[in-house]
Design an enzyme around this catalytic site. Sequence first.
Site, PDB file in Angstrom:
ATOM      1  N   SER A  52       0.836  -1.197   0.000  1.00  0.00           N
ATOM      2  CA  SER A  52       0.000   0.000   0.000  1.00  0.00           C
ATOM      3  C   SER A  52       0.868   1.244   0.000  1.00  0.00           C
ATOM      4  O   SER A  52       2.037   1.219   0.389  1.00  0.00           O
ATOM      5  CB  SER A  52      -0.893   0.022   1.236  1.00  0.00           C
ATOM      6  N   ASP A  53       0.268   2.355  -0.430  1.00  0.00           N
ATOM      7  CA  ASP A  53       0.865   3.639  -0.114  1.00  0.00           C
ATOM      8  C   ASP A  53       0.699   3.846   1.390  1.00  0.00           C
ATOM      9  O   ASP A  53      -0.087   3.160   2.045  1.00  0.00           O
ATOM     10  CB  ASP A  53       0.186   4.758  -0.910  1.00  0.00           C
ATOM     11  N   TRP A  54       1.425   4.804   1.942  1.00  0.00           N
ATOM     12  CA  TRP A  54       1.464   4.973   3.394  1.00  0.00           C
ATOM     13  C   TRP A  54       0.093   5.427   3.903  1.00  0.00           C
ATOM     14  O   TRP A  54      -0.429   6.458   3.495  1.00  0.00           O
ATOM     15  CB  TRP A  54       2.570   5.942   3.764  1.00  0.00           C
ATOM     16  N   HIS A  55      -0.490   4.591   4.754  1.00  0.00           N
ATOM     17  CA  HIS A  55      -1.850   4.797   5.276  1.00  0.00           C
ATOM     18  C   HIS A  55      -2.883   4.754   4.155  1.00  0.00           C
ATOM     19  O   HIS A  55      -3.925   5.404   4.245  1.00  0.00           O
ATOM     20  CB  HIS A  55      -1.954   6.105   6.073  1.00  0.00           C
ATOM     21  N   GLY A  56      -2.602   3.958   3.136  1.00  0.00           N
ATOM     22  CA  GLY A  56      -3.512   3.830   2.009  1.00  0.00           C
ATOM     23  C   GLY A  56      -4.283   2.519   2.014  1.00  0.00           C
ATOM     24  O   GLY A  56      -4.605   1.989   0.955  1.00  0.00           O
TER      25      GLY A  56
END
Length: 854
Positions: free
Chosen positions: A239-243
Site C-alpha cells: 500500500s501507499d502509506w496509510h492507504g
Amino acid sequence: MLIFNKNIMSPTATTAKQLDIEKLIEELTIEEKLSLLAGKDFWHTVPIERLDIPSIRVSDGPNGIRGTKFFNSVPSNCFPCGTGLAATFNKDLLVEVGQLMGKEARMKGAHVILGPTCNIVRSPLGGRAFESYSEDPLLSGHAASHVIQGIQSQKIVACIKHFVANDQEDERKAVNEIITERALREIYLKPFHIAIRDAYPKALMTAYNKINGVHVSQSKQLLQELLRKEWGYDGTIMSDWHGVYSSKESLDAGLNLEMPGPTRFRQQTATLHSIQTNEIHRDVIDDNARYILKLVNESLKSGIPKDVIESPNPTQEASALLRKAGDESIVLLKNDNNILPLSKTAKEKIAIIGPNAKAAQDSGGGSASLNAAYKITPFEGIESKVKEGGNKITLDYSLGAFLDRNLPDIGHTLINELGQKGLYARFYKEPPESNNRKVFEEFPLSTSRIFLSDFKSKNLAPGEILFYADFTGTFIPDETGDYDFGVSCLGTAQLFVDDKLIVDNKTKQTKGDAFFLGVGTREERGVLHLEKGKEYNIRVEFGSSPTFTLNKAPLEGGGVYFGIRIKTTGEELIKKAVEVAKDADKVVLVVGISKEWESEGFDRPTMDIPGYTNELVSAVVKANPNVIVVNQSGSPVTLPWIKDIPAFVQAWYGGNELGNTIADILFGDHNPSGKLSMSFPEKIEDVPSFLNFGSTNGQVIYGEDVFVGYRYYDKVKRAPLFPFGYGLSYTTFELKNLVLSSTNDSINISVKVKNTGKVEGAEVVQVYIEPINPNIIRPVKELKDFGKVLLKPGESKTIKLTISIKEATSYWNGYKSKWQSDKGKYKVLVGNSSDNLTLEDEFETDRTFSWIGL
C-alpha cells in the site's frame, strides 16, 4: 559527523542464503504470518527471528534516496525531478540514473526504493506532477522501465508507484475517479504495462484513490484479475502509506503489505477472529505471506548487512552524473536572434534577477523532498562561469519579487552558538515556563523548516511524543529596516528576538496549510525594526504535536517552520530590479515556482506563477529588451510575457547541480537537447482536463477520456504554446532517408540524422503512428518510440528503431475487453517534436486481431 560507509557490499558480493518459502509457510504460525503482512514501523517490515526471516528496509526514492529519517536525515543526492528526467529522452542515461539510485540505496541500507513514480501528468495543477514523467504513457513507461533496469541491476528492488491514476492530490484518499476502461488501459495503465513488460519491478505500490467506486488497494479487478492473472505479475504489492481502508477486502484482493507499521487494519485479534469464523480464508493469508517472503528473498540478494549505518555519497562521480542528467533535462524553448549562448569572455554587465536566482529549487515538495547533500543556486552557477572566463563579465543582482508562500528558510543565514551557519536545537520534557528544565537531546541544524514526525530519542519512551524544544541562532541583517518574522507549526510555537515575543503561534492558532499534508497552522507574523550589522538573538520555543490547539495532530512530533525577511512591497522590489536591469547589457531572469507551491498534499490553485513575478518580467523587459528567462517548475506555468522576451529556458527542479546545469546551458558548455515531456498550454482553460480536475463531492470524471495532452490538441486543432516533444538547440539538424520495412510482427524504421550546424549537439528522433481512416474515434497520432543521438558538426548517424505491430497499431476494444489491431493503412511520422514531423511513410496490415496481456 557523517561517516562514509565503505563496507557496504557491492552488487557482486556474496548474498545471504535464500529462504525456502514453502517450508516457511508450513512452519510459521498464523500469528507470525499475520505479522508479516504489515510494516514494523515507517520504513521496515516485521522480522521473524525464530525462523531467520530478516526485516527489510524501504526508502523514498523518486528524487533521491532519503533513508529512514525525515528529521535531521543523513544528506542525500537529489536528482532532477521526474518530468525533467523524462525530458532527456535518453534511455541509456536513465539506466545510469537508476544505477546511481541503486548504489545510494545500498549506502542507506535500503533494500527497496519507493519509486519510480509513473502516473500521468493529466493537468499542470497536479501537486505531484513533477514526480511523474509525462503526459504521454509511452514516454512515461520507457522512462520508468529504464530507471528500474538501472536500480535492479544493483540488486535493489524498485517499487513502481502509484498503481493507478493517482493524478491529483485533492481528496486523494477519498476521491472516486470515473474512468472509461479504454482511457484506463491506453493512458493510465500503459506506463505500468510497459515497465512491467520491459523491466519487471519486483514491487508495486497501490494508489490512494478509488477507480469507478473501489479503492485500488482493495480492488480484485485491478490487483488480481489484471495484475496477477492477465499480466502475470509475481512481485510484491504494498500500500501507499496509510492507504489501506479495510481488512478482509484488501487481503482478499491481494494487497500483500500494509504500510507503514504498526498495522491499523491487520491487527491480530480482529483478523484472527475473521479467520476463525471463515470470513477470511487461511489460503488468503498464506498467499499474501508468500509474496512478503518473495520480497525478503529479493532483498537478501543485495547482500546489505543488518542495521547499516546510513551514509551519504559525496563523490565526484555522483555529482558528474547528476550534472549530466540536469544538463540533458533542460529545454530551450525560445532563442530569438541567437541571444544564447552567452559568452564567458565578453566585457559586459549581466543582471541576475528573480526570486529563484539565489534560491536552490532542487525538488518539489512532499515525500519526494529530501535533505540534499549540497545545492548550487543559479547565481552561484553563473558566477562560476564568469570566473572561468577571467572575470571579464560584471554581475549585478536584484531579488525582483518574492516567491515564498511563507517567509523563507533562514537556516543558511543564521549563525549558531558553535559559530556555524544554521541554528542550534535543545530538546526538553518540560515546557519553557518550567524552572527545572533538563536537556535530553541537543545538536545543530541547517534549516528552520523543522519536521519532527519521526524524531526519536533514547530518552523518550516508546510512543512518547510530548516534548519541547528551543531553536536558537544569531541573525545579522544586511540592511536597516522593518523585518517580518513568521512562524507556522504543527504543535505550538513562539518566536522571540532578544527575549522579546514577536510572533505568538501558541495562545491563539488558526488553521492553515503548513506541512505537506496541509494539517498545520497558517503562518503568524510579527514586525520588528532591525539595524544593519547588529546581532540579534533569535529563539523559537516549540511544543510538539500534543500541544496543538486546533485538532489532534496526526504527525507524531509535529514540526515548526519559521523565517525572517525585510519588509517591503512588490512594487518596491520591481522598482529596484528595473534600475539594475537598465544598467546591464543582458538580463537573466530566474523565475518559476517552488516546493511550497508544487507538492504532495495539495494541488496548485492556478497555473499562474504566484506573487509579482509576471509584473516583474514585464517591467524588466521594458527596461532592457535583452532578457533571458529561466523557469523552474515541474509542470507548466502561465507565461503571459512570452512574446516579449527573446529567450526562454525550462529548467525544472534540477537537484543538487541545478545552478551548474542552468549555467552550462546559458553559456553553451552544454548544448541543450531536452525536449518537453508535456505540452505547455497558453492558459489553464486550454487544458483538456480543465472542466474535470479536482474532487467534486468526492468524485472526478475523466471526461477527456484518451485525449490527454497532445492527443487533445491534435484532435481539436488547437496549438499549445509549446508542443510536446519540442526543444531547440544551438546547432541545426537534418533528418532524411526514412527507410521503413514491416512484417506481420513488427515495423523497422531507419532514419539518418546529420548535424548541419557548427557545434556538437544531440537530437531526439521521435516516431509517431497515425491510423488512416480508423474504425473508431482515435488520437490523430501517438508516440510509439524515440531515440537520441549525439553528433559533431557535419557528422551523420543512422538511428534504427523496431516497434511491434501490436504496440504500434492497437487500441482498447471495450466491447471485447481486449486490445485490437485493425487491418488497414498506417502512417509513420518522424521528426524532432510532435509538431515538426518532417518525414513520412506508410505500412499496411493484412488482418484484424485481438490480444491480451503484456
